[in-house]
Scaffold this active site. Structure first.
Site, PDB file in Angstrom:
ATOM      1  N   HIS A 167      -9.285   9.210   3.011  1.00  0.00           N
ATOM      2  CA  HIS A 167      -8.850   8.109   2.138  1.00  0.00           C
ATOM      3  C   HIS A 167      -9.087   8.549   0.699  1.00  0.00           C
ATOM      4  CE1 HIS A 167      -8.434   4.202   0.284  1.00  0.00           C
ATOM      5  NE2 HIS A 167      -8.061   3.689   1.446  1.00  0.00           N
TER       6      HIS A 167
ATOM      7  N   ARG B 263      -1.159   8.934   8.992  1.00  0.00           N
ATOM      8  CA  ARG B 263      -0.956   7.510   9.283  1.00  0.00           C
ATOM      9  C   ARG B 263      -0.511   6.737   8.042  1.00  0.00           C
ATOM     10  NH1 ARG B 263      -4.596   2.774   8.995  1.00  0.00           N
ATOM     11  NH2 ARG B 263      -6.040   4.213   8.005  1.00  0.00           N
TER      12      ARG B 263
ATOM     13  N   ARG C 238      -1.001   8.843   1.680  1.00  0.00           N
ATOM     14  CA  ARG C 238      -2.396   9.225   1.439  1.00  0.00           C
ATOM     15  C   ARG C 238      -2.677  10.709   1.416  1.00  0.00           C
ATOM     16  NH1 ARG C 238      -5.576   4.910   5.074  1.00  0.00           N
ATOM     17  NH2 ARG C 238      -4.936   3.205   3.726  1.00  0.00           N
TER      18      ARG C 238
ATOM     19  N   GLU D  43       0.856  -1.190   0.000  1.00  0.00           N
ATOM     20  CA  GLU D  43       0.000   0.000   0.000  1.00  0.00           C
ATOM     21  C   GLU D  43       0.890   1.237   0.000  1.00  0.00           C
ATOM     22  OE1 GLU D  43      -2.646  -0.547   3.349  1.00  0.00           O
ATOM     23  OE2 GLU D  43      -3.921  -1.913   2.237  1.00  0.00           O
TER      24      GLU D  43
ATOM     25  N   HIS E  21     -11.634   9.293   6.798  1.00  0.00           N
ATOM     26  CA  HIS E  21     -11.384   7.860   6.989  1.00  0.00           C
ATOM     27  C   HIS E  21     -10.813   7.546   8.357  1.00  0.00           C
ATOM     28  CE1 HIS E  21     -10.282   3.807   5.840  1.00  0.00           C
ATOM     29  NE2 HIS E  21      -8.995   4.029   6.052  1.00  0.00           N
TER      30      HIS E  21
HETATM   31  P1  FAD Z   1     -13.547   0.286  16.101  1.00  0.00           P
HETATM   32  O1  FAD Z   1     -13.217  -0.944  15.373  1.00  0.00           O
HETATM   33  O2  FAD Z   1     -14.085   1.416  15.296  1.00  0.00           O
HETATM   34  O3  FAD Z   1     -14.595  -0.075  17.231  1.00  0.00           O
HETATM   35  C1  FAD Z   1     -15.212   0.939  18.002  1.00  0.00           C
HETATM   36  C2  FAD Z   1     -16.172   0.268  18.960  1.00  0.00           C
HETATM   37  O4  FAD Z   1     -16.606   1.224  19.908  1.00  0.00           O
HETATM   38  C3  FAD Z   1     -17.453  -0.275  18.313  1.00  0.00           C
HETATM   39  O5  FAD Z   1     -17.739  -1.518  18.888  1.00  0.00           O
HETATM   40  C4  FAD Z   1     -18.523   0.751  18.707  1.00  0.00           C
HETATM   41  O6  FAD Z   1     -19.822   0.212  18.820  1.00  0.00           O
HETATM   42  C5  FAD Z   1     -18.008   1.137  20.075  1.00  0.00           C
HETATM   43  N1  FAD Z   1     -18.479   2.421  20.576  1.00  0.00           N
HETATM   44  C6  FAD Z   1     -18.252   3.667  20.097  1.00  0.00           C
HETATM   45  N2  FAD Z   1     -18.861   4.580  20.873  1.00  0.00           N
HETATM   46  C7  FAD Z   1     -19.476   3.891  21.871  1.00  0.00           C
HETATM   47  C8  FAD Z   1     -20.286   4.272  22.962  1.00  0.00           C
HETATM   48  N3  FAD Z   1     -20.617   5.551  23.228  1.00  0.00           N
HETATM   49  N4  FAD Z   1     -20.782   3.288  23.766  1.00  0.00           N
HETATM   50  C9  FAD Z   1     -20.512   1.978  23.536  1.00  0.00           C
HETATM   51  N5  FAD Z   1     -19.741   1.569  22.499  1.00  0.00           N
HETATM   52  C10 FAD Z   1     -19.239   2.517  21.679  1.00  0.00           C
HETATM   53  N6  FAD Z   1      -6.837  -0.040   9.177  1.00  0.00           N
HETATM   54  C11 FAD Z   1      -5.862  -0.925   8.869  1.00  0.00           C
HETATM   55  O7  FAD Z   1      -4.870  -1.035   9.592  1.00  0.00           O
HETATM   56  N7  FAD Z   1      -5.985  -1.712   7.754  1.00  0.00           N
HETATM   57  C12 FAD Z   1      -7.052  -1.650   6.919  1.00  0.00           C
HETATM   58  O8  FAD Z   1      -7.137  -2.378   5.931  1.00  0.00           O
HETATM   59  C13 FAD Z   1      -8.076  -0.721   7.223  1.00  0.00           C
HETATM   60  N8  FAD Z   1      -9.169  -0.591   6.399  1.00  0.00           N
HETATM   61  C14 FAD Z   1     -10.193   0.219   6.807  1.00  0.00           C
HETATM   62  C15 FAD Z   1     -11.364   0.255   6.031  1.00  0.00           C
HETATM   63  C16 FAD Z   1     -12.441   1.012   6.445  1.00  0.00           C
HETATM   64  C17 FAD Z   1     -13.696   1.054   5.623  1.00  0.00           C
HETATM   65  C18 FAD Z   1     -12.347   1.764   7.653  1.00  0.00           C
HETATM   66  C19 FAD Z   1     -13.511   2.584   8.121  1.00  0.00           C
HETATM   67  C20 FAD Z   1     -11.185   1.753   8.402  1.00  0.00           C
HETATM   68  C21 FAD Z   1     -10.104   0.979   7.980  1.00  0.00           C
HETATM   69  N9  FAD Z   1      -8.930   0.934   8.725  1.00  0.00           N
HETATM   70  C22 FAD Z   1      -7.937   0.057   8.385  1.00  0.00           C
HETATM   71  C23 FAD Z   1      -8.834   1.620  10.021  1.00  0.00           C
HETATM   72  C24 FAD Z   1      -9.119   0.590  11.120  1.00  0.00           C
HETATM   73  O9  FAD Z   1     -10.090  -0.308  10.678  1.00  0.00           O
HETATM   74  C25 FAD Z   1      -9.609   1.260  12.386  1.00  0.00           C
HETATM   75  O10 FAD Z   1      -8.780   2.327  12.731  1.00  0.00           O
HETATM   76  C26 FAD Z   1      -9.601   0.253  13.529  1.00  0.00           C
HETATM   77  O11 FAD Z   1     -10.314  -0.889  13.162  1.00  0.00           O
HETATM   78  C27 FAD Z   1     -10.184   0.882  14.773  1.00  0.00           C
HETATM   79  O12 FAD Z   1     -10.377  -0.130  15.726  1.00  0.00           O
HETATM   80  P2  FAD Z   1     -10.857   0.228  17.181  1.00  0.00           P
HETATM   81  O13 FAD Z   1     -10.924  -1.038  17.911  1.00  0.00           O
HETATM   82  O14 FAD Z   1     -10.035   1.326  17.713  1.00  0.00           O
HETATM   83  O15 FAD Z   1     -12.331   0.839  16.942  1.00  0.00           O
HETATM   84  C1  SIN Z   2      -7.448   0.338   2.681  1.00  0.00           C
HETATM   85  O1  SIN Z   2      -7.668  -0.865   2.536  1.00  0.00           O
HETATM   86  O2  SIN Z   2      -7.189   1.112   1.773  1.00  0.00           O
HETATM   87  C2  SIN Z   2      -7.500   0.886   4.061  1.00  0.00           C
HETATM   88  C3  SIN Z   2      -6.223   0.627   4.725  1.00  0.00           C
HETATM   89  C4  SIN Z   2      -6.056   1.513   5.907  1.00  0.00           C
HETATM   90  O3  SIN Z   2      -6.875   2.409   6.156  1.00  0.00           O
HETATM   91  O4  SIN Z   2      -5.056   1.338   6.589  1.00  0.00           O
END
Ligand code: FAD
Ligand code: SIN
Length: 529
Positions: free
Chosen positions: A239, A381, A285, A117, A346
C-alpha cells in the site's frame, strides 16, 4: 505415551472470523453445527482494520462492465475474467445486504455516498466514514451471535489440517478437520464434514505492514502441508501510504484520502507521481508504490509525504474523522500539515489455489477471502475489491458446501505429542521471526532481482531447517506455530518470484524489466518440490 486430547465434532469448521469466515458461518448455521475459530477476538482481523470501503456498482452513472474493466486493467493481464465477472456482478447486492443487516454506510441526499480510489474510473466505494471494516464486522457479528448452533472458539489457533491421506492409500485424500491449540495450551482434535479456511493474508512476513498480528499466512501454510497447490504468491501488494514511524507503526492512510484530492509530495512539496504516470495519485497501487520507492531511493530519504489539505478541513473532520483523531494522538494534524508516509506490505493477491466457490485441490477443504488465490486480482488488486471478494466467495462457498453429499464416516487421527520435551530457548523464536521479516523486506520487496531472491532463499532455507528441528521436539505454542508458517510462507513467496521471468503488476525485477505477453499464473504444487 500419548497426551490427552479433547475431541470435538461438527458439520462445518470455519477457521478465521474476518468478513469471509463470519458470512460463511451465518450462511451455513441454519443447515448444521458450525465451529468458528480465531487466533484472538473477532476484532483481530484485517477486516476489522479496513478503512476505505467496499467496491460495488451502486450508482446509475456506473456500470458492471466498467467495474470489470477497471479490475482487469489493474490486474495487468493475469485476472481470470470469469472470476472477475462472478464477483463484481454481485457487488450492489452484497452492499445492499450489508445495509439491511445494519452496516451504517455514509449517505448523502438520501443515497449511498460513494468515494473513489486508485484505478477506479467511477465513484463506487461504499464506506462507513473511514472505518468501514469495523462497521461491516459488527453487522456480520450481529448475524452470528444469536445463532445457537454456532460455537465460537476465540484465542484458538489452528495448527494443521487433518487429512485422510494420513490413514493410508486406501483413502481418497479428503480434509477431515483440524488440530487446534486452545488458550490453555491444549490441542483439540476437531472433526468436520467440511472445513473452510478463511485465515486472511500474510503481511507479517514483512517488517513494514498494514496488517494486524494474525496475518502470518497460517491457512496457506496448512493447506500446503496438506497437499494443496498455491498460486501467484509473488504478487504482494504494497500500500503506498502507511504512516512512516521509526518505531514501526502499521497505521494505514486510506487511498480514499487521495480519491478525495490528497496529494503525494516530496519534502519540498513537489508532486512527483505525474513523472511516473499521467493518472498521478490515482494510478493503480503498484505504480504509485513503485514511484514512491523510486523517489525515496533517488532522493536518499526515508519517506515521502501525503498532503491532505486540498480535501479541506470540514471534509477531513467528517469523512476521515478516525484517521484525523488517531494522528492527533500521535502529534500530527492532517488538516494542517503533510504526513510522512512509506509503502508497506498490505495484501496478498495470490493464495491457496481455489475456484470462485473456494474449492481447493482437496475434497472437503475450501479456501475463501484473502487466503484464496482465485485469479480475481491477477497481478495487482484493484482497491476495495477485497471485502467484496470475501463476501461473495463466502456466499458461493456455503451454497456449494450445501450441495455436497454427506461424506462417509472415516476415522480421524487424534493429535499425538508423544516424544516432546519442554522448551527452554524461546529467544530463538523471536530472532528467527525478526530475521525472516528483515530478509523479506531487504530482498523480496517492491523491487527484486535474481541475486536478491537467491540470497533470500539461502537464508530462509537455513531458518526453515532450524525451525523444523525445534518444532518436532517442543510443545506447540502460538508463536512457534506462527514462526513455522511465516518461514514456509516466505519461502513460497521467494520460490514463486523466482519462477516469474518478467515484470508485471506487483512483481518488478531489475533482471527482467519487461512484460512477457505469454506469461501465466505461477502455480506451485507440494509434490513438485
Ligand atoms: P481476515 O479479515 O484477515 O481474517 C482472518 C481471520 O483468520 C482472523 O479471524 C484470524 O484470527 C484468523 N486466523 C488466521 N490464522 C489462524 C489460525 N491459525 N487459527 C485460527 N484462526 C486464524 N480491503 C477492501 O476491500 N477495502 C478496504 O478499505 C480495505 N482496507 C484495508 C485496511 C487495512 C489496514 C488492511 C490490513 C486491509 C485492508 N483491506 C481492505 C483488505 C481487506 O481488509 C482484507 O483483505 C480482508 O478483510 C480479508 O478478510 P478475510 O476474511 O479473508 O481475513
Ligand atoms: C484503503 O483504504 O486504502 C485500503 C483499501 C484497500 O486495501 O482496498
Amino acid at each position: 505415551m500419548k497426551a490427552q486430547t479433547t475431541q470435538l465434532k461438527t458439520d462445518f469448521l470455519i477457521i478465521g472470523s474476518g468478513a469471509a469466515g463470519l458470512l460463511a458461518a451465518s450462511r451455513l448455521a441454519p443447515h448444521g453445527d458450525v465451529i468458528i475459530v480465531n487466533k484472538g477476538t473477532f476484532r483481530d482481523s484485517s477486516t476489522w482494520y479496513a478503512q476505505g470501503g467496499i467496491a460495488g456498482v451502486s450508482s446509475s452513472k456506473d456500470t458492471f462492465e466498467s467495474h470489470v474493466q477497471d479490475t482487469l486493467i489493474a490486474g495487468a493481464g493475469l485476472c481470470h475474467e470469469d472470476v472477475v465477472r462472478a464477483i463484481v456482478n454481485r457487488g450492489s447486492e452484497i452492499i445492499q445486504e450489508l445495509e439491511e443487516i445494519g452496516t451504517p454506510f455514509d449517505q448523502r441526499d438520501g443515497e449511498l455516498h460513494l468515494t473513489k480510489e486508485g484505478g477506479h474510473s467511477s465513484r463506487r466505494i461504499a464506506h462507513a466514514k473511514d472505518a468501514t471494516g469495523q462497521a461491516i464486522s459488527r453487522a456480520l457479528m450481529s448475524q452470528v451471535e444469536p445463532q445457537a448452533n454456532i460455537q465460537r472458539l476465540e484465542q484458538h489457533t489452528a495448527i494443521d489440517l487433518i487429512t485422510s491421506r494420513r490413514l493410508g492409500k486406501n483413502y481418497q485424500n479428503r480434509c477431515l478437520g483440524a488440530y487446534v491449540l486452545n488458550r490453555d495450551g491444549e490441542v483439540l482434535t476437531i472433526a468436520a464434514q467440511h472445513t473452510v479456511l478463511a485465515t486472511g493474508g500474510a503481511g507479517k512476513v514483512y517488517l513494514y505492514t498494514s496488517n494486524p498480528h494474525p496475518a502470518s499466512g497460517d491457512g496457506i501454510a496448512m493447506a500446503w502441508r496438506a497437499g494443496c497447490s498455491v498460486m501467484n504468491l509473488e504478487f504482494i501488494q504494497f500500500h503506498p501510504t502507511c504512516l512512516f514511524d521509526r518505531e514501526g507503526s502499521n497505521m494505514l492512510l486510506s487511498e480514499a484520502l487521495r480519491g478525495e484530492k490528497a496529494q503525494l509530495v516530496d519534502r519540498d512539496g513537489r508532486r512527483f507521481v505525474f513523472d511516473y504516470d499521467q493518472r498521478g495519485e490515482l494510478a493503480p497501487r503498484d505504480i504509485v508504490a513503485r514511484a514512491i520507492d523510486h523517489e525515496m531511493k533517488k532522493q536518499g530519504v526515508d519517506c515521502m509525504y501525503l498532503d491532505a489539505r486540498p480535501i479541506g478541513r470540514k471534509k477531513i473532520e467528517d469523512h476521515f474523522c478516525n484517521t484525523h483523531a488517531r494522528l492527533l494522538e500521535l502529534g500530527l494534524d492532517i488538516t494542517n500539515e503533510p504526513i510522512p508516509i512509506v509503502p508497506a506490505a498490505h495484501y496478498l493477491c495470490g493464495g491457496i489455489k481455489a475456484d470462485v466457490h473456494g474449492r481447493t485441490d482437496i475434497a472437503g477443504l475450501y479456501a475463501i477471502g484473502e487466503t484464496a488465490g482465485t485469479g480475481l486480482h491477477g497481478a495487482n488488486r484493484l482497491a476495495s475489491n477485497s471485502l467484496l471478494e470475501c463476501l461473495v466467495m463466502a456466499d458461493y462457498c456455503a451454497t456449494d458446501i450445501l450441495k455436497q453429499p454427506i461424506p462417509s464416516d472415516c476415522p480421524v487421527p487424534v493429535w499425538d505429542d508423544s516424544g516432546i520435551v519442554p522448551e527452554n530457548e524461546r529467544i530463538q523464536i523471536k530472532q528467527n521471526w525478526d530475521e525472516i521479516r528483515a530478509t523479506m523486506s531487504h530482498y523480496v520487496g517492491i523491487v527484486r532481482s535474481d541475486e536478491r531472491l537467491r540470497r533470500a532463499r539461502r537464508r530462509l532455507r537455513l531458518i526453515q531447517e532450524e525451525i523444523a528441528s525445534y518444532y518436532w521436539m517442543h510443545p506447540v505454542s502460538q508463536d512457534l506455530l506462527e514462526l513455522r508458517n511465516l518461514a514456509l510462507m516466505a519461502e513460497l513467496i521467494v520460490l514463486s518470484a523466482q519462477q516469474r521471468h518478467e515484470s508485471r503488476g506487483l512483481h518488478y525485477s531489475t533482471d527482467y524489466p519487461h512484460t512477457d505477453e505469454h506469461a501465466k499464473d505461477t502455480i506451485l504444487r507440494p509434490d513438485d518440490l
